[in-house]
Design an enzyme around this catalytic site. Structure first.
Site, PDB file in Angstrom:
ATOM      1  N   ARG A  83       0.537   3.752  -3.263  1.00 45.32           N
ATOM      2  CA  ARG A  83      -0.099   5.053  -3.008  1.00 45.32           C
ATOM      3  C   ARG A  83       0.919   6.168  -2.801  1.00 45.32           C
ATOM      4  O   ARG A  83       0.874   7.189  -3.476  1.00 45.32           O
ATOM      5  CB  ARG A  83      -1.033   4.964  -1.796  1.00 45.32           C
ATOM      6  CG  ARG A  83      -2.134   3.916  -1.988  1.00 45.32           C
ATOM      7  CD  ARG A  83      -3.241   4.046  -0.969  1.00 45.32           C
ATOM      8  NE  ARG A  83      -3.915   2.774  -0.763  1.00 45.32           N
ATOM      9  CZ  ARG A  83      -5.180   2.643  -0.344  1.00 45.32           C
ATOM     10  NH1 ARG A  83      -5.903   3.726  -0.101  1.00 45.32           N
ATOM     11  NH2 ARG A  83      -5.704   1.455  -0.148  1.00 45.32           N
ATOM     12  N   GLU A  95       0.825  -1.217   0.000  1.00 45.80           N
ATOM     13  CA  GLU A  95       0.000   0.000   0.000  1.00 45.80           C
ATOM     14  C   GLU A  95       0.856   1.262   0.000  1.00 45.80           C
ATOM     15  O   GLU A  95       0.557   2.237  -0.684  1.00 45.80           O
ATOM     16  CB  GLU A  95      -0.954   0.013   1.207  1.00 45.80           C
ATOM     17  CG  GLU A  95      -1.999  -1.099   1.201  1.00 45.80           C
ATOM     18  CD  GLU A  95      -3.058  -0.967   0.121  1.00 45.80           C
ATOM     19  OE1 GLU A  95      -3.086   0.053  -0.608  1.00 45.80           O
ATOM     20  OE2 GLU A  95      -3.869  -1.905  -0.010  1.00 45.80           O
ATOM     21  N   THR A 125      -0.852   0.605 -10.309  1.00 46.16           N
ATOM     22  CA  THR A 125      -2.134  -0.020  -9.950  1.00 46.16           C
ATOM     23  C   THR A 125      -2.999   0.903  -9.089  1.00 46.16           C
ATOM     24  O   THR A 125      -4.137   0.585  -8.790  1.00 46.16           O
ATOM     25  CB  THR A 125      -1.909  -1.399  -9.287  1.00 46.16           C
ATOM     26  OG1 THR A 125      -3.126  -2.155  -9.376  1.00 46.16           O
ATOM     27  CG2 THR A 125      -1.466  -1.255  -7.848  1.00 46.16           C
ATOM     28  N   GLU A 144     -12.059  -0.528 -10.588  1.00 48.65           N
ATOM     29  CA  GLU A 144     -11.566  -1.472 -11.604  1.00 48.65           C
ATOM     30  C   GLU A 144     -12.437  -1.559 -12.859  1.00 48.65           C
ATOM     31  O   GLU A 144     -11.934  -1.699 -13.975  1.00 48.65           O
ATOM     32  CB  GLU A 144     -11.403  -2.872 -10.999  1.00 48.65           C
ATOM     33  CG  GLU A 144     -10.252  -2.983 -10.022  1.00 48.65           C
ATOM     34  CD  GLU A 144     -10.537  -2.374  -8.656  1.00 48.65           C
ATOM     35  OE1 GLU A 144      -9.566  -2.053  -7.935  1.00 48.65           O
ATOM     36  OE2 GLU A 144     -11.735  -2.192  -8.312  1.00 48.65           O
ATOM     37  N   ASP A 152      -4.193 -10.293  -8.449  1.00 43.48           N
ATOM     38  CA  ASP A 152      -4.475  -9.301  -9.509  1.00 43.48           C
ATOM     39  C   ASP A 152      -3.301  -8.522 -10.098  1.00 43.48           C
ATOM     40  O   ASP A 152      -2.886  -8.748 -11.232  1.00 43.48           O
ATOM     41  CB  ASP A 152      -5.591  -8.335  -9.077  1.00 43.48           C
ATOM     42  CG  ASP A 152      -5.365  -7.704  -7.696  1.00 43.48           C
ATOM     43  OD1 ASP A 152      -4.268  -7.837  -7.138  1.00 43.48           O
ATOM     44  OD2 ASP A 152      -6.304  -7.075  -7.179  1.00 43.48           O
TER      45      ASP A 152
END
Length: 459
Positions: free
Chosen positions: A83, A79, A433, A347, A213
């Site tokens: 981010r 994360e 992502t 998504e 994913d």
């Protein structure tokens, strides 16, 4: 929508990680190890791209004066990377502000101790303080690391090496890839759990949704970001896609194409909202596979995106559930109460954006607009946007959370869906992502000037 979400975050949660719009306060959470301002860092590029310059300048000033990187908490490596590292890198490449580069170099260095394992596969949780200790998530089976987490570092770490002229970051992520390339894969598939100690798979659970994913997404994107020179990433991606098609891609009785999950050879006929990024993934890779498969990939991408749209259009709110099933008579609908929520996820809209850019079929913009109307009707509250607990309920119940990825991804992808193709053109930029655009790394720019220093496009 962006301005409304941002203004309310600024009014009620400034400096916290997310806004809680119903109670009008901030949320810190424990994912970022004491780092603050996730919504600010995640929004920098969106504000800049949308031309919201006053808001962008407020965000930039906060990062400069208040983003404290000397935290001592336990952070998710994944994360923080997607981010914070992604957000700061993008802000730097879009604006050229040296301050973003300085901050991201400090943060990048704090993530390196996570790789101190017998295999070099990083653990999922890292202490950002001086100890730099790391460990695996308590819930991950047998102390394993998670495919989507250690497989979703590549794009950012290559750019950390580019900016610092220090090859250590690229070396760390290339080592992960070498190990994955080398080990035996059941049916050519990559299970979700790997031991960072032994380098062996733990459990044979395979998913294109959560836990798996973005590993697959980063293979094709690594190839594209390398200016199509990273042949290893290319080969791994198309082999993985072949295995996915052979083992996971299914057609429902009603004719919908979906990606099932695989548990030790047994299919679970469920697709998560997170797996809906894969329409976009397959379409951006359609051109670079075998020429005779190009149309096949375009068709597969369109079919998956259509299925994900169906998961939205079959709900009362026209927003999709967290997971939907294709068994027991279900077709693209959630059958369990626990799967019916929608937390402002991007998504499905992400796939619309890529499908629009690469096919210009107007239905993708129509579908995107349906999502805008549904978000406005069901998720907009007095002081921001909130996720909802049940997409099938006529009267919605809000979850009181405006996720930072709503600002970073959902609204950015919607904006790009309705923008001209020359805004962040796909041949020059690759989105991480968390939807942070990173420039394609061109190798040839400066070689004619007698230097061989690699330059990135944005410079």
């Amino acid at each position: 929508m962006m301005k409304f979400a941002w203004d309310n975050y600024k009014s009620f949660a400034w400096g916290k990680n997310e806004l809680r719009p119903l109670t009008r306060n901030g949320h810190i959470g424990n994912m970022f190890g004491g780092l603050r301002g996730a919504s600010i860092v995640d929004s920098l590029d969106t504000l800049y791209i949308m031309g919201l310059m006053d808001e962008y300048n407020d965000a930039k000033e906060w990062v400069e004066t208040s983003l404290d990187l000397n935290s001592n908490g336990e952070a998710s490596l994944f994360e923080v990377n997607i981010r914070y590292v992604g957000g700061l890198l993008s802000a730097y490449y879009l604006t050229g502000e040296e301050m973003f580069k300085r901050k991201v170099m400090v943060l990048g260095e704090k993530l390196l101790p996570a790789f101190n394992t017998p295999t070099g596969i990083p653990r999922g949780v890292i202490n950002l303080g001086s100890s730099g200790t790391s460990w695996s998530w308590g819930w991950a089976s047998a102390g394993s690391s998670i495919l989507a987490e250690f497989g979703t570092l590549h794009l950012e770490f290559v750019h950390l090496s580019e900016l610092s002229n220090n090859g250590i970051y690229t070396e760390k992520v290339m080592n992960i890839r070498k190990l994955l390339n080398k080990i035996e894969k059941p049916h050519g598939l990559y299970p979700n759990f790997l031991s960072p100690v032994s380098g062996n798979w733990v459990q044979h659970h395979v998913s294109i949704g959560g836990l798996g994913d973005s590993f697959y997404e980063y293979l094709i994107k690594s190839y594209l970001m390398s200016d199509k020179t990273d042949e290893e990433a290319k080969t791994m991606y198309y082999s993985a896609l072949e295995a996915i098609e052979a083992n996971l891609v299914q057609k429902s009785p009603g004719g919908l194409t979906y990606m099932a999950e695989w548990r030790g050879g047994i299919l679970d006929h469920k697709m998560g909202h997170l797996a809906c990024f894969s329409g976009g993934m397959v379409v951006i890779g359609a051109d670079d596979g075998a020429p005779e498969k190009r149309q096949h990939y375009l068709d597969l991408a369109a079919e998956i995106t259509h299925t994900c749209h169906e998961s939205y259009s079959r709900s009362a709110t026209k927003l999709g559930p967290e997971a939907f099933r294709f068994d027991g008579g279900a077709e693209a609908t959630a059958t369990r109460l626990s799967d019916r929520y929608y937390i402002l996820r991007p998504e499905v809209i992400e796939s619309y954006m890529y499908m629009w850019r690469l096919t210009h079929d107007p239905k993708y913009r129509e579908w995107g607009w349906e999502a805008v109307e549904a978000l406005e009707q069901h998720c907009r509250v007095e002081a921001g946007f909130s996720g909802i607990r049940d997409v099938y309920a006529q009267t919605v119940s809000h979850d009181n959370m405006q996720q930072s990825f709503f600002l970073s991804e959902t609204l950015k992808y919607l904006y790009l869906l309705f923008s001209d193709d020359d805004l962040l053109p796909l041949e020059d930029w690759v989105f991480n992502t968390e939807a942070h655009p990173l420039p394609v790394v061109r190798k040839s720019c400066l070689q004619g000037e007698g230097g061989t220093h690699d330059k990135t496009t944005s410079e």
